[in-house]
Write a protein that holds these residues in place. Structure first.
Motif, PDB file in Angstrom:
ATOM      1  N   ALA A  16      16.408   0.369  24.434  1.00 23.62           N
ATOM      2  CA  ALA A  16      16.162   1.074  25.691  1.00 23.62           C
ATOM      3  C   ALA A  16      16.756   2.476  25.664  1.00 23.62           C
ATOM      4  CB  ALA A  16      16.742   0.274  26.852  1.00 23.62           C
ATOM      5  N   SER A  17      17.879   2.633  24.976  1.00 24.56           N
ATOM      6  CA  SER A  17      18.506   3.950  24.891  1.00 24.56           C
ATOM      7  C   SER A  17      17.888   4.819  23.792  1.00 24.56           C
ATOM      8  CB  SER A  17      20.011   3.797  24.632  1.00 24.56           C
ATOM      9  OG  SER A  17      20.242   3.140  23.392  1.00 24.56           O
ATOM     10  N   GLN A  18      17.121   4.196  22.901  1.00 20.69           N
ATOM     11  CA  GLN A  18      16.463   4.935  21.823  1.00 20.69           C
ATOM     12  C   GLN A  18      15.048   4.372  21.622  1.00 20.69           C
ATOM     13  OE1 GLN A  18      18.638   5.077  18.070  1.00 20.69           O
ATOM     14  NE2 GLN A  18      18.150   7.240  17.966  1.00 20.69           N
ATOM     15  N   PRO A  19      14.157   4.652  22.585  1.00 25.17           N
ATOM     16  CA  PRO A  19      12.810   4.079  22.523  1.00 25.17           C
ATOM     17  C   PRO A  19      11.907   4.738  21.492  1.00 25.17           C
ATOM     18  CG  PRO A  19      13.001   5.522  24.418  1.00 25.17           C
ATOM     19  CD  PRO A  19      14.373   5.422  23.818  1.00 25.17           C
ATOM     20  N   GLU A  20      12.227   5.971  21.076  1.00 24.44           N
ATOM     21  CA  GLU A  20      11.429   6.663  20.070  1.00 24.44           C
ATOM     22  C   GLU A  20      12.341   7.149  18.940  1.00 24.44           C
ATOM     23  OE1 GLU A  20       8.945   9.731  21.536  1.00 24.44           O
ATOM     24  OE2 GLU A  20       7.895   8.448  22.979  1.00 24.44           O
ATOM     25  N   ILE A  21      11.857   6.985  17.704  1.00 27.37           N
ATOM     26  CA  ILE A  21      12.659   7.353  16.539  1.00 27.37           C
ATOM     27  C   ILE A  21      11.761   8.068  15.529  1.00 27.37           C
ATOM     28  CG2 ILE A  21      14.225   6.541  14.741  1.00 27.37           C
ATOM     29  CD1 ILE A  21      14.586   3.964  16.312  1.00 27.37           C
ATOM     30  N   GLY A  22      12.219   9.182  15.015  1.00 27.37           N
ATOM     31  CA  GLY A  22      11.490   9.911  13.996  1.00 27.37           C
ATOM     32  C   GLY A  22      11.629   9.257  12.635  1.00 27.37           C
ATOM     33  N   LEU A  23      10.745   9.611  11.726  1.00 21.64           N
ATOM     34  CA  LEU A  23      10.741   9.001  10.400  1.00 21.64           C
ATOM     35  C   LEU A  23      12.053   9.223   9.665  1.00 21.64           C
ATOM     36  CD1 LEU A  23       9.396   7.613   8.000  1.00 21.64           C
ATOM     37  CD2 LEU A  23       8.332   9.801   7.403  1.00 21.64           C
ATOM     38  N   SER A  24      12.539  10.459   9.627  1.00 26.19           N
ATOM     39  CA  SER A  24      13.779  10.753   8.894  1.00 26.19           C
ATOM     40  C   SER A  24      14.962  10.001   9.484  1.00 26.19           C
ATOM     41  CB  SER A  24      14.056  12.255   8.915  1.00 26.19           C
ATOM     42  OG  SER A  24      13.040  12.958   8.235  1.00 26.19           O
ATOM     43  N   VAL A  50       3.917  -0.800  16.150  1.00 30.43           N
ATOM     44  CA  VAL A  50       4.469   0.509  16.496  1.00 30.43           C
ATOM     45  C   VAL A  50       3.297   1.474  16.698  1.00 30.43           C
ATOM     46  CG1 VAL A  50       6.617   0.171  15.193  1.00 30.43           C
ATOM     47  CG2 VAL A  50       4.667   1.338  14.114  1.00 30.43           C
ATOM     48  N   GLU A  51       3.589   2.585  17.353  1.00 28.97           N
ATOM     49  CA  GLU A  51       2.615   3.657  17.507  1.00 28.97           C
ATOM     50  C   GLU A  51       3.361   4.978  17.495  1.00 28.97           C
ATOM     51  OE1 GLU A  51       0.745   2.899  21.262  1.00 28.97           O
ATOM     52  OE2 GLU A  51       2.435   3.665  22.425  1.00 28.97           O
ATOM     53  N   GLN A  52       2.641   6.057  17.248  1.00 26.77           N
ATOM     54  CA  GLN A  52       3.238   7.384  17.238  1.00 26.77           C
ATOM     55  C   GLN A  52       2.961   8.091  18.559  1.00 26.77           C
ATOM     56  OE1 GLN A  52       1.860   9.227  13.422  1.00 26.77           O
ATOM     57  NE2 GLN A  52       3.959   9.970  13.325  1.00 26.77           N
ATOM     58  N   LYS A  57       5.386  12.962  17.470  1.00 25.47           N
ATOM     59  CA  LYS A  57       5.175  12.308  16.167  1.00 25.47           C
ATOM     60  C   LYS A  57       6.256  11.267  15.878  1.00 25.47           C
ATOM     61  CE  LYS A  57       1.533  14.755  15.420  1.00 25.47           C
ATOM     62  NZ  LYS A  57       0.180  14.144  15.608  1.00 25.47           N
ATOM     63  N   HIS A  58       7.098  10.998  16.874  1.00 18.59           N
ATOM     64  CA  HIS A  58       8.085   9.942  16.715  1.00 18.59           C
ATOM     65  C   HIS A  58       7.421   8.580  16.934  1.00 18.59           C
ATOM     66  CE1 HIS A  58      11.845  12.636  17.567  1.00 18.59           C
ATOM     67  NE2 HIS A  58      11.146  13.019  16.507  1.00 18.59           N
ATOM     68  N   TYR A  59       8.042   7.551  16.382  1.00 16.42           N
ATOM     69  CA  TYR A  59       7.494   6.202  16.511  1.00 16.42           C
ATOM     70  C   TYR A  59       8.121   5.483  17.700  1.00 16.42           C
ATOM     71  CZ  TYR A  59       5.379   6.823  11.928  1.00 16.42           C
ATOM     72  OH  TYR A  59       4.613   7.294  10.883  1.00 16.42           O
ATOM     73  N   ARG A  60       7.343   4.609  18.319  1.00 16.70           N
ATOM     74  CA  ARG A  60       7.818   3.767  19.410  1.00 16.70           C
ATOM     75  C   ARG A  60       7.152   2.403  19.277  1.00 16.70           C
ATOM     76  NH1 ARG A  60       4.646   7.556  23.797  1.00 16.70           N
ATOM     77  NH2 ARG A  60       2.518   6.826  23.350  1.00 16.70           N
ATOM     78  N   LEU A  61       7.658   1.410  19.994  1.00 17.05           N
ATOM     79  CA  LEU A  61       7.090   0.069  19.916  1.00 17.05           C
ATOM     80  C   LEU A  61       5.648   0.079  20.410  1.00 17.05           C
ATOM     81  CD1 LEU A  61      10.103  -2.078  21.151  1.00 17.05           C
ATOM     82  CD2 LEU A  61       9.398  -1.607  18.797  1.00 17.05           C
TER      83      LEU A  61
END
Length: 269
Positions: A16-24, A50-52, A57-61
């Motif tokens: 919940a605190s980090q719903p989107e994360i970049g590839l790196s 997952v989806e972008q 361009k970050h990934y999320r559930l």
């Protein structure tokens, strides 16, 4: 660890605190190289896990997880049997209450409820709970399948100065938990948090998870500890009943001894 397992394990880094994360960033969090992580993300994206975000361009559930979560709750109801109990527990203790569920050798967060009484309160923002460092995890090791102890020993990461990092230290904690019936994490996962937990069971008769209360360490007094333990017993019984189970007599006896001993100490202090 299989390629499928490695790919699916990437999902545990979202919260919940980090719903989107970049590839790196996901590479650093997972400890993997960029090519492998990207390949796993592509497989997860194809499955809808997952989806972008088109903008970042970050990934999320992904949406496929919502369907699976709804199906899981419809066929193995857990949240509905826990949420009202958690609300009452948080209200009674003034602290954050949460429930975890055990699946195989992993303890997953199910739901949490923060009490509005305090402006500063514990926040539950992890998806999987370390078996050796959290009150819920230690409760699972103490009252769950025997192989969970070996699983915990195999991953004794040090989160704080108080985290048990040897088999001997972990065994001593587990022994104490079996004696009292309550899991305890005294600043072993987060330096500012103290937590207590109690085991919950389902219709199978086996450990299904744990119900816990997390408190800011600076206000964790003996009186609050006694209150939390008493309310945890009620909560564990109610969730267990809602999940079709019963509390084993040995744990009921441990709770009775623990609460009676605490009351005796209060009267003599």
């Amino acid at each position: 660890m299989s390629s499928t397992t490695k790919a699916l394990s990437l999902l545990t880094h979202f919260s919940a605190s980090q719903p989107e994360i970049g590839l790196s960033q996901l590479c650093r969090m997972a400890g993997r190289d960029k090519a492998t992580t990207y390949r796993h993300l592509q497989a997860l994206e194809t499955a809808g896990f997952v989806e972008q975000n088109p903008a970042t361009k970050h990934y999320r559930l992904g949406p496929a997880l919502m369907q699976l979560a709804q199906l899981r709750e419809a066929t193995v109801p857990r949240k509905d049997g826990a949420k009202p109990v958690l609300s009452a527990l948080a209200d009674a203790t003034g602290e954050t209450a949460h429930v975890t569920v055990l699946s195989g050798q992993t303890l997953y967060g199910l739901c949490a409820c923060e009490a509005p009484h305090n402006s500063i309160r514990a926040v539950i923002d992890i998806n999987t709970f370390p078996l050796h460092a959290t009150a819920s995890g230690l409760c699972a090791v103490a009252f769950g399948p025997q192989d969970l102890f070996d699983v915990a020993v195999a991953s004794l990461s040090g989160f704080t100065a108080a985290t048990p990092t040897t088999q001997t230290d972990l065994a001593a904690l587990v022994s104490s938990i079996r004696d009292t019936g309550f899991g305890r994490a005294n600043q072993t996962y987060e330096a500012e948090i103290q937590s207590l937990s109690a085991p919950v069971f389902d219709h199978s008769g086996h450990l299904a998870g744990a119900v816990a209360v997390a408190s800011v360490a600076t206000r964790f007094t003996p009186d609050l500890e006694q209150l939390i333990k008493s309310e945890l017993v009620t909560a564990a019984r109610n969730i267990t009943r809602n999940w079709g189970g019963t509390i084993p007599p040995g744990i009921e006896a441990a709770w009775a001894r623990s609460l009676t001993h605490s009351n005796a100490l209060e009267r003599t202090s």
